[in-house]
Design a protein around this motif. Structure first.
Motif, PDB file in Angstrom:
ATOM      1  N   ILE A  91      51.009 -99.211  31.842  1.00  0.00           N
ATOM      2  CA  ILE A  91      51.132 -97.784  32.166  1.00  0.00           C
ATOM      3  C   ILE A  91      49.937 -97.327  32.996  1.00  0.00           C
ATOM      4  O   ILE A  91      50.100 -96.662  34.030  1.00  0.00           O
ATOM      5  N   THR A  92      48.733 -97.688  32.562  1.00  0.00           N
ATOM      6  CA  THR A  92      47.539 -97.227  33.289  1.00  0.00           C
ATOM      7  C   THR A  92      47.465 -97.847  34.678  1.00  0.00           C
ATOM      8  O   THR A  92      46.923 -97.234  35.604  1.00  0.00           O
ATOM      9  N   ALA A  93      48.027 -99.036  34.849  1.00  0.00           N
ATOM     10  CA  ALA A  93      48.009 -99.680  36.168  1.00  0.00           C
ATOM     11  C   ALA A  93      48.871 -98.932  37.168  1.00  0.00           C
ATOM     12  O   ALA A  93      48.706 -99.103  38.378  1.00  0.00           O
ATOM     13  N   GLN A  94      49.773 -98.087  36.698  1.00  0.00           N
ATOM     14  CA  GLN A  94      50.636 -97.311  37.580  1.00  0.00           C
ATOM     15  C   GLN A  94      49.859 -96.403  38.505  1.00  0.00           C
ATOM     16  O   GLN A  94      50.303 -96.072  39.590  1.00  0.00           O
TER      17      GLN A  94
ATOM     18  N   ALA B 255      50.956 -91.291  26.881  1.00  0.00           N
ATOM     19  CA  ALA B 255      51.673 -92.498  26.450  1.00  0.00           C
ATOM     20  C   ALA B 255      50.712 -93.670  26.283  1.00  0.00           C
ATOM     21  O   ALA B 255      50.796 -94.422  25.301  1.00  0.00           O
ATOM     22  N   ALA B 256      49.801 -93.851  27.240  1.00  0.00           N
ATOM     23  CA  ALA B 256      48.851 -94.965  27.151  1.00  0.00           C
ATOM     24  C   ALA B 256      47.936 -94.809  25.943  1.00  0.00           C
ATOM     25  O   ALA B 256      47.712 -95.776  25.195  1.00  0.00           O
ATOM     26  N   GLU B 257      47.419 -93.606  25.739  1.00  0.00           N
ATOM     27  CA  GLU B 257      46.512 -93.394  24.605  1.00  0.00           C
ATOM     28  C   GLU B 257      47.233 -93.629  23.280  1.00  0.00           C
ATOM     29  O   GLU B 257      46.687 -94.267  22.365  1.00  0.00           O
ATOM     30  N   GLU B 258      48.469 -93.134  23.178  1.00  0.00           N
ATOM     31  CA  GLU B 258      49.218 -93.300  21.929  1.00  0.00           C
ATOM     32  C   GLU B 258      49.441 -94.769  21.609  1.00  0.00           C
ATOM     33  O   GLU B 258      49.273 -95.215  20.468  1.00  0.00           O
ATOM     34  N   LYS B 259      49.778 -95.565  22.617  1.00  0.00           N
ATOM     35  CA  LYS B 259      50.032 -96.985  22.375  1.00  0.00           C
ATOM     36  C   LYS B 259      48.751 -97.735  22.040  1.00  0.00           C
ATOM     37  O   LYS B 259      48.740 -98.631  21.187  1.00  0.00           O
TER      38      LYS B 259
ATOM     39  N   PRO C  16      42.175-103.603  14.655  1.00  0.00           N
ATOM     40  CA  PRO C  16      40.977-102.825  15.001  1.00  0.00           C
ATOM     41  C   PRO C  16      39.838-103.633  15.608  1.00  0.00           C
ATOM     42  O   PRO C  16      38.897-103.045  16.149  1.00  0.00           O
ATOM     43  N   GLU C  17      39.919-104.956  15.560  1.00  0.00           N
ATOM     44  CA  GLU C  17      38.855-105.776  16.135  1.00  0.00           C
ATOM     45  C   GLU C  17      39.180-106.253  17.542  1.00  0.00           C
ATOM     46  O   GLU C  17      38.588-107.221  18.024  1.00  0.00           O
ATOM     47  N   ASP C  18      40.098-105.595  18.212  1.00  0.00           N
ATOM     48  CA  ASP C  18      40.473-105.969  19.579  1.00  0.00           C
ATOM     49  C   ASP C  18      39.565-105.234  20.562  1.00  0.00           C
ATOM     50  O   ASP C  18      39.777-104.058  20.865  1.00  0.00           O
ATOM     51  N   SER C  19      38.545-105.918  21.051  1.00  0.00           N
ATOM     52  CA  SER C  19      37.580-105.269  21.942  1.00  0.00           C
ATOM     53  C   SER C  19      38.227-104.811  23.243  1.00  0.00           C
ATOM     54  O   SER C  19      37.845-103.780  23.808  1.00  0.00           O
ATOM     55  N   ASP C  20      39.210-105.565  23.742  1.00  0.00           N
ATOM     56  CA  ASP C  20      39.885-105.174  24.981  1.00  0.00           C
ATOM     57  C   ASP C  20      40.633-103.852  24.817  1.00  0.00           C
ATOM     58  O   ASP C  20      40.656-103.023  25.732  1.00  0.00           O
ATOM     59  N   ALA C  21      41.256-103.666  23.656  1.00  0.00           N
ATOM     60  CA  ALA C  21      41.981-102.416  23.424  1.00  0.00           C
ATOM     61  C   ALA C  21      41.017-101.241  23.346  1.00  0.00           C
ATOM     62  O   ALA C  21      41.299-100.150  23.862  1.00  0.00           O
ATOM     63  N   TRP C  22      39.866-101.443  22.704  1.00  0.00           N
ATOM     64  CA  TRP C  22      38.857-100.376  22.671  1.00  0.00           C
ATOM     65  C   TRP C  22      38.371-100.055  24.079  1.00  0.00           C
ATOM     66  O   TRP C  22      38.178 -98.890  24.443  1.00  0.00           O
ATOM     67  N   TYR C  23      38.177-101.098  24.890  1.00  0.00           N
ATOM     68  CA  TYR C  23      37.745-100.887  26.273  1.00  0.00           C
ATOM     69  C   TYR C  23      38.797-100.082  27.045  1.00  0.00           C
ATOM     70  O   TYR C  23      38.461 -99.117  27.748  1.00  0.00           O
ATOM     71  N   SER C  24      40.054-100.474  26.919  1.00  0.00           N
ATOM     72  CA  SER C  24      41.119 -99.758  27.619  1.00  0.00           C
ATOM     73  C   SER C  24      41.218 -98.310  27.148  1.00  0.00           C
ATOM     74  O   SER C  24      41.442 -97.398  27.954  1.00  0.00           O
ATOM     75  N   LEU C  25      41.035 -98.101  25.838  1.00  0.00           N
ATOM     76  CA  LEU C  25      41.044 -96.731  25.321  1.00  0.00           C
ATOM     77  C   LEU C  25      39.887 -95.933  25.912  1.00  0.00           C
ATOM     78  O   LEU C  25      40.045 -94.759  26.266  1.00  0.00           O
ATOM     79  N   GLY C  26      38.716 -96.574  26.031  1.00  0.00           N
ATOM     80  CA  GLY C  26      37.575 -95.897  26.642  1.00  0.00           C
ATOM     81  C   GLY C  26      37.880 -95.439  28.056  1.00  0.00           C
ATOM     82  O   GLY C  26      37.533 -94.321  28.460  1.00  0.00           O
ATOM     83  N   ARG C  27      38.543 -96.292  28.823  1.00  0.00           N
ATOM     84  CA  ARG C  27      38.893 -95.933  30.203  1.00  0.00           C
ATOM     85  C   ARG C  27      39.849 -94.746  30.239  1.00  0.00           C
ATOM     86  O   ARG C  27      39.682 -93.825  31.035  1.00  0.00           O
ATOM     87  N   VAL C  28      40.867 -94.778  29.364  1.00  0.00           N
ATOM     88  CA  VAL C  28      41.837 -93.686  29.340  1.00  0.00           C
ATOM     89  C   VAL C  28      41.164 -92.380  28.929  1.00  0.00           C
ATOM     90  O   VAL C  28      41.362 -91.325  29.566  1.00  0.00           O
ATOM     91  N   LEU C  29      40.348 -92.423  27.884  1.00  0.00           N
ATOM     92  CA  LEU C  29      39.692 -91.204  27.410  1.00  0.00           C
ATOM     93  C   LEU C  29      38.703 -90.663  28.433  1.00  0.00           C
ATOM     94  O   LEU C  29      38.578 -89.447  28.615  1.00  0.00           O
ATOM     95  N   SER C  30      38.002 -91.563  29.112  1.00  0.00           N
ATOM     96  CA  SER C  30      37.062 -91.129  30.147  1.00  0.00           C
ATOM     97  C   SER C  30      37.802 -90.406  31.264  1.00  0.00           C
ATOM     98  O   SER C  30      37.377 -89.342  31.737  1.00  0.00           O
ATOM     99  N   GLU C  31      38.916 -90.973  31.674  1.00  0.00           N
ATOM    100  CA  GLU C  31      39.703 -90.352  32.741  1.00  0.00           C
ATOM    101  C   GLU C  31      40.240 -88.997  32.307  1.00  0.00           C
ATOM    102  O   GLU C  31      40.396 -88.088  33.128  1.00  0.00           O
ATOM    103  N   ARG C  32      40.486 -88.839  31.004  1.00  0.00           N
ATOM    104  CA  ARG C  32      41.020 -87.569  30.497  1.00  0.00           C
ATOM    105  C   ARG C  32      39.917 -86.540  30.260  1.00  0.00           C
ATOM    106  O   ARG C  32      40.198 -85.424  29.829  1.00  0.00           O
TER     107      ARG C  32
END
Length: 238
Positions: free
Chosen positions: A70-73, A86-90, A99-115
């Motif tokens: 979704i974020t790549a769109q 949608a991206a944040e919810e997923k 909860p130990e998925d560092s990549d998911a935390w990183y992706s969440l950081g990018r989405v939240l920063s953009e928001r």
């Protein structure tokens, strides 16, 4: 009436539901989805990750991969509010499962920063780095946020961590030079600015190097660096 189901979601799911080994098919769908995302076929990637999630509703990586498709769109531009939601919810659902998925935390950081959620993004990047401490991009993104927040010392420390993990990170070298120069340490800023134009020869980095040379009284070197910036479309000297 209607049309025969020979392709699309119903056909694929119907076929797979007849097969007991769902784990293998989830893996295949994920691989196909990542391949589609790599080709830029984001609509197909999202469908494949969605199908994988229907086969395994507790698949954290399916949710993460779907969110990243979704974020790549955005293709470098801002996400629409609906896509960001949608991206944040997923991603949050993914992290609730893993909860130990560092990549998911990183992706969440990018989405939240953009928001514009700076605090949330900082926390997400910190969680990512608590799991994978040598992630250069997470260090860099967190450095930008804490620097914007006025913490120059942590910004510099994070940029050095990013460069320890990825010595050719041109943007990190450039930001480190700016942070050190802004703190008044022009001598320490010299190597970062030179490395910035070595690894990321952008107009901005050449301009920063030109300004450093000018501040240290090296007019010929400043002129040469500014000429490089101008050749790349950078600002002209006043």
């Amino acid at each position: 009436g209607g049309h025969p189901v020979t392709a699309g979601e119903r056909y694929i799911l119907g076929a797979f539901l007849l097969i007991e080994d769902r784990v293998e098919h989830v893996r295949r769908l994920q691989n196909q989805g990542r391949a589609a995302r790599g080709r830029g076929d984001l609509a197909r990637a999202r469908r494949l990750f969605k199908w994988a999630l229907k086969l395994n509703p507790r698949c954290a990586t399916c949710l993460k991969n779907w969110a990243e498709a979704i974020t790549a769109q955005a293709s470098g531009g801002p996400l629409s509010p609906a896509l960001a939601d949608a991206a944040e919810e997923k991603l949050r659902r993914s992290l609730a499962l893993l909860p130990e998925d560092s990549d998911a935390w990183y992706s969440l950081g990018r989405v939240l920063s953009e928001r514009g959620n700076r605090e949330g993004a900082v926390e997400a990047y910190r969680r990512s780095l608590a799991i994978t401490s040598d992630d250069a991009d997470a260090c860099f993104n967190l450095a930008v946020l804490v620097g914007d927040g006025g913490d120059a010392s942590e910004e510099i420390a994070l940029l050095r961590r990013a460069l320890s993990a990825k010595p050719d990170h041109g943007q990190a070298w450039g930001n480190l030079g700016v942070a050190l120069a802004s703190a008044g340490d022009l001598d320490a800023a010299e190597e970062p600015f030179h490395n910035a134009v070595r690894f990321d020869p952008s107009a901005k980095n050449w301009i920063n190097l030109a300004r450093l040379h000018q501040a240290k009284g090296r007019a010929p070197q400043a002129k040469a660096a500014m000429a490089e910036a101008q050749a790349l479309g950078g600002a002209r000297q006043s």
